[in-house]
Design a protein around this motif. Structure first.
Motif, PDB file in Angstrom:
ATOM      1  N   LYS A  96      38.118  48.985  32.820  1.00  0.00           N
ATOM      2  CA  LYS A  96      38.150  49.356  34.240  1.00  0.00           C
ATOM      3  C   LYS A  96      36.788  49.858  34.703  1.00  0.00           C
ATOM      4  O   LYS A  96      36.674  50.671  35.613  1.00  0.00           O
ATOM      5  N   LYS A 123      34.717  36.049  40.221  1.00  0.00           N
ATOM      6  CA  LYS A 123      35.609  37.043  40.830  1.00  0.00           C
ATOM      7  C   LYS A 123      36.853  37.360  39.992  1.00  0.00           C
ATOM      8  O   LYS A 123      37.237  38.532  39.915  1.00  0.00           O
ATOM      9  N   PRO A 124      37.468  36.387  39.318  1.00  0.00           N
ATOM     10  CA  PRO A 124      38.603  36.768  38.457  1.00  0.00           C
ATOM     11  C   PRO A 124      38.199  37.704  37.322  1.00  0.00           C
ATOM     12  O   PRO A 124      38.948  38.623  36.975  1.00  0.00           O
ATOM     13  N   SER A 127      37.660  41.163  38.843  1.00  0.00           N
ATOM     14  CA  SER A 127      38.963  41.765  39.166  1.00  0.00           C
ATOM     15  C   SER A 127      39.638  42.320  37.918  1.00  0.00           C
ATOM     16  O   SER A 127      40.258  43.385  37.960  1.00  0.00           O
ATOM     17  N   SER A 128      39.518  41.603  36.808  1.00  0.00           N
ATOM     18  CA  SER A 128      40.131  42.078  35.565  1.00  0.00           C
ATOM     19  C   SER A 128      39.473  43.360  35.059  1.00  0.00           C
ATOM     20  O   SER A 128      40.049  44.061  34.233  1.00  0.00           O
ATOM     21  N   ALA A 131      37.479  45.837  39.541  1.00  0.00           N
ATOM     22  CA  ALA A 131      36.812  45.700  40.845  1.00  0.00           C
ATOM     23  C   ALA A 131      37.842  45.307  41.891  1.00  0.00           C
ATOM     24  O   ALA A 131      38.541  44.311  41.736  1.00  0.00           O
ATOM     25  N   ARG A 132      37.928  46.090  42.944  1.00  0.00           N
ATOM     26  CA  ARG A 132      38.864  45.804  44.032  1.00  0.00           C
ATOM     27  C   ARG A 132      38.145  45.538  45.338  1.00  0.00           C
ATOM     28  O   ARG A 132      38.736  45.057  46.285  1.00  0.00           O
ATOM     29  N   HIS A 133      36.850  45.860  45.365  1.00  0.00           N
ATOM     30  CA  HIS A 133      36.071  45.628  46.584  1.00  0.00           C
ATOM     31  C   HIS A 133      34.875  44.743  46.231  1.00  0.00           C
ATOM     32  O   HIS A 133      33.774  45.237  46.003  1.00  0.00           O
ATOM     33  N   ILE A 134      35.177  43.439  46.152  1.00  0.00           N
ATOM     34  CA  ILE A 134      34.156  42.450  45.821  1.00  0.00           C
ATOM     35  C   ILE A 134      33.759  41.758  47.118  1.00  0.00           C
ATOM     36  O   ILE A 134      34.586  41.122  47.778  1.00  0.00           O
TER      37      ILE A 134
END
Length: 182
Positions: A96, A123-124, A127-128, A131-134
């Motif tokens: 995280k 991006k995947p 996200s893993s 990261a929630r604000h890309i």
């Protein structure tokens, strides 16, 4: 003072991506950010390949990511994706490790054929990692960054405008998040 880190996934020092990163670093510095850069290809290959989380170099690099409010992930595109050296480093960032950070992808490739590589390959993975604000990111084409006779680079005006807009968004989002959390 807000902190940003640029993760350079290029295996080639002095590549065209250098111009994009230098411009980004200058803009962020002018906006009052403290900017650090991780040149992944300069990290010990053995530490990357053998996933040595405890390595001094990896611990230091991960510390820069942990302290950053904003993270720029920069890479050339090879075979429709970001570089393998970048992937080896991303695998060493804690699960995280990008949570709560504003992330801006910057890619450069030989043609527009791989324009969606940011969305489909990077991006995947981000996200893993929490990261929630890309942000949307910037994809540049090699032809937009010309080498000069003096050894520097000239960037196409359209690329500079797109890069400036993305960096302005990064600055605004980072400041907004800092104000909201204080």
């Amino acid at each position: 003072m807000a902190k940003a880190v640029i993760i350079n996934g290029s295996p080639t020092p002095g590549s065209r991506l250098t111009a994009v990163m230098a411009h980004s670093e200058q803009m962020l510095t002018n906006a009052g950010f403290e900017v650090e850069r991780i040149d992944v290809s300069s990290l010990p290959a053995e530490d990357l390949i053998h996933t040595k989380f405890e390595s001094e170099s990896i611990v230091k690099a991960n510390g820069l990511v942990a302290e950053a409010d904003a993270v720029i992930v920069a890479s050339p595109v090879y075979k429709a994706s970001f570089t393998g050296v970048l992937k080896t480093f991303l695998d060493l960032i804690p699960q995280k490790g990008l949570a709560g950070k504003i992330v801006l992808p910057l890619f450069i490739g030989g043609s527009l054929a791989h324009l969606l590589s940011i969305d489909y390959s990077l991006k995947p993975v981000l996200s893993s990692m929490g990261a929630r604000h890309i942000l949307g990111g910037v994809y540049a084409v090699d032809a937009q960054v010309a080498r000069t006779e003096q050894g520097g680079f000239d960037m196409d005006e359209v690329l500079v405008e797109r890069l400036n807009a993305a960096l302005d968004e990064l600055v605004l989002e980072t400041r907004y998040r800092a104000e909201r959390n204080s």
